[in-house]
Write a protein that holds these residues in place. Sequence first.
Motif, short mmCIF file in Angstrom:
data_model
loop_
_atom_site.label_atom_id
_atom_site.label_comp_id
_atom_site.label_asym_id
_atom_site.label_seq_id
_atom_site.Cartn_x
_atom_site.Cartn_y
_atom_site.Cartn_z
N UNK A 224 -11.49 20.73 65.16
CA UNK A 224 -11.33 21.68 63.87
C UNK A 224 -10.34 22.54 64.36
N UNK A 225 -10.52 23.18 65.67
CA UNK A 225 -9.62 24.18 66.46
C UNK A 225 -8.26 23.51 66.51
N UNK A 226 -8.04 22.51 66.83
CA UNK A 226 -6.61 21.81 67.05
C UNK A 226 -5.89 21.63 65.57
N UNK A 227 -6.94 21.04 64.55
CA UNK A 227 -6.26 21.06 63.48
C UNK A 227 -5.50 22.17 62.87
N UNK A 228 -6.35 23.29 63.03
CA UNK A 228 -5.84 24.58 62.49
C UNK A 228 -4.66 25.26 63.27
N UNK A 229 -4.60 24.78 64.66
CA UNK A 229 -3.36 25.36 65.67
C UNK A 229 -1.98 24.22 65.30
N UNK A 230 -2.59 22.85 64.89
CA UNK A 230 -1.34 22.03 64.59
C UNK A 230 -0.67 22.54 63.04
N UNK A 231 -1.62 22.99 62.13
CA UNK A 231 -1.11 23.48 60.84
C UNK A 231 -0.15 24.86 61.10
N UNK A 232 -0.50 25.51 61.96
CA UNK A 232 0.03 26.64 62.23
C UNK A 232 1.38 26.30 63.08
N UNK A 233 1.67 25.51 63.88
CA UNK A 233 2.58 24.89 64.44
C UNK A 233 3.44 24.19 63.62
N UNK B 252 -2.16 17.95 70.60
CA UNK B 252 -1.28 19.24 70.50
C UNK B 252 0.02 18.79 71.31
N UNK B 253 -0.26 17.89 72.58
CA UNK B 253 1.14 17.80 73.26
C UNK B 253 2.10 16.70 72.28
N UNK B 254 1.29 15.72 71.65
CA UNK B 254 2.22 14.68 70.64
C UNK B 254 2.81 15.63 69.55
#
Length: 717
Positions: free
Chosen positions: A214-223, A273-275
């Motif tokens: 979930x945290x990663x999903x949010x970060x990827x959307x921001x990125x 995240x790295x991908x």
Amino acid sequence: MFSLCRYTFRSMKRYLLPVAALGLLVNLLPSCRKKQEAVRTEPRNANVLVITLDTTRADHLSCYADVAAGFSPASSSAVAPVYDRRKNAAVIDRRYKGADTPHLDALAARGARFQHATAQVPLTLPSHACIFTGTYPEVHGLRDMGGFVLDPSHITLATLAKQAGFTTAAFVGSKAVSRHYGLAQGFETYDDQMTSRDLEGKLPGVFPERRAEVTTDHALAWLKQNGRQKFFLWVHSYDPHDPYDPPEPYKTKYAKDPYSGEIAYTDAEVGRLLDALDQQGLRERTLVVVIGDHGEGLNQHGEKTHGIFIYDDTVHVPLIMAGPDVPAGKVIATQVRSIDVLPTVLDFLKLAPDPAAQGVSLWPLIQRGQPVIGKGANYSYVETLYPKTYMNWSELRGMRTNRWKFILAPKPELYDLERDPGEKENVITRFPAEADQLQKRIWEVIGPPASNQNLAYVPVSRETKAELESLGYVSGGTPREIVLNMSGADPKDRLNILRDMQETSEALKAKAYAQAARAMNAAVRADPGNPTARIYLASAYEKQHDWKRAIATYEDALQRGTTTDLILSRLGKDYLRAGNLSRAVEVLDKASHTNPTDLDTLRNLGTAFLQLGQVAESERAFRAITVQDDHYAAAFNGLGLVAIQRGDADTARRDFERAIEVGPEEVEPLLNLGLLYQKSGHKEQALHYYQLFLEKASREDYGELIPQVREAIRELQ
């Protein structure tokens, strides 16, 4: 038909160098400093991604397979993994048992891996403060879990990046680093929103959390939205924290070692995240920093989790850096510290160094292998106040070098890490001079032993304190002082109590509540001044709905002078459950004045006032929550109930809808909206919310209400 009003009650010292060393540095460095200032006119056109891995031991990552817990760079048994440039990976000895971490392994293979990074504190909140301020806890002031807020005078890495023109964002996996502790300073986006459900029955140290996915999903959307800008991004994964419950397929693959399963799962999310950096063409201009905030005991020194001891089990963390100008496959054996992250990132970005930082830049070490100098760089101070604040035992402090580890305790300890990396043999009687020299280093950090060591809890910032006091009811917190003078039992002499508490925790998870109560009764008799032991015992009674014995356990603690805001909070909640509303209000009010950042206390205080018909007081309590967290769904649910009591259906509807908006997982606002619409004759809307309630409500929490809601649906149909 059941009642419309549904109430819930689950519901500053500086780091001192020796004078001679300080003078030497002053004489040697002025010309170099002038050159640096002259060169650093423009920040580097690059990004920074900091990933913090909660509760992650270095020796449980496969790229650290060569490093045992307690590894010392001086140890002759340490062998670095072989770097294979053709495969762009480190070749790992497959006899290693731990987590498979292919994404972190690949990151280390294309960058620098520090074989021994030392965290300053084996606790999430203070350790992150060390990482982001570059200072020891004595300076930044976040000394423990809860009860402390980072003062704005302590500038964070995010603030410095923002001032330099970077877009800043943070996405965290647990309320352990919630915004109201002050770590949000400098972040334009600080995503810490997760369930606000009551933590009833949870043991001390348990915080609301969310999966790394979930945290990663949010970060990827921001990125995706902000990746074209120059950014500073922090992503925090909390999953390896106890209790260990990885999702599939890691749950099955690591059935015998779920802790490693959590790390393997976290590695996969790091890979996402790295991908994303690769897919957006950002890899070549992004410095990636991965660091653990602390490790995990895993019973190697009698501690299953962390916080009590400062052995390397809980302070040896992974640290990996990769990105522009970082040599591929570099392995650095010398000890480094979490406080070195801030100076290193600033140096990489070509930003002016922070004069308040106590850490040093590792950039010369990374690029050219130059030894780090200055500010006691070869010494790492560590501490934990958790035994004092949570157990009423002695606090622990330590100093670590590449070879030696000294622990200042009622019974001091010294370990020769070259010969004993596992810290099994205390050699203090054989090497008194080394112990004395390291103890003096501790005094240089914390001040001389005769100095004032009173620790005052300041749970809210000045701004929040003013807002709370403006409500006219809840104060900005009552400072609580603890004397740090090494008084209390040595934690290693309380291993039997710690073992009982750990066994009780497992029994509670297994729903063996009577067994848990028996174990903790003996522990409380043996250690009556231990507040956490009291909470463990009362928790076993609470799980059996034996409010009388739970209340008696807490009241006995108060009579003995063992009073904490957590004991008061849980005692007030039990009085609420038992129907003693006046006593509940009295105790919860005292708890909220002691620590107004405990939003669950305020929620239950608001509920108690509401049941007593004291609507204005109830509203103040719920408003005190929203002042600190405007995404706390239960507070808006409470405000909706307040509006119902005042006959204001429109305001109530808006508050219930706001509760659902900020807390989609919340159940009770659905029920309350169903009731509200049924009463106003809007059958379709009432049916809609009742159906949603039935879909989300658990039988354990709402077993008595579910049949009544089904009956209401039949009436509407």
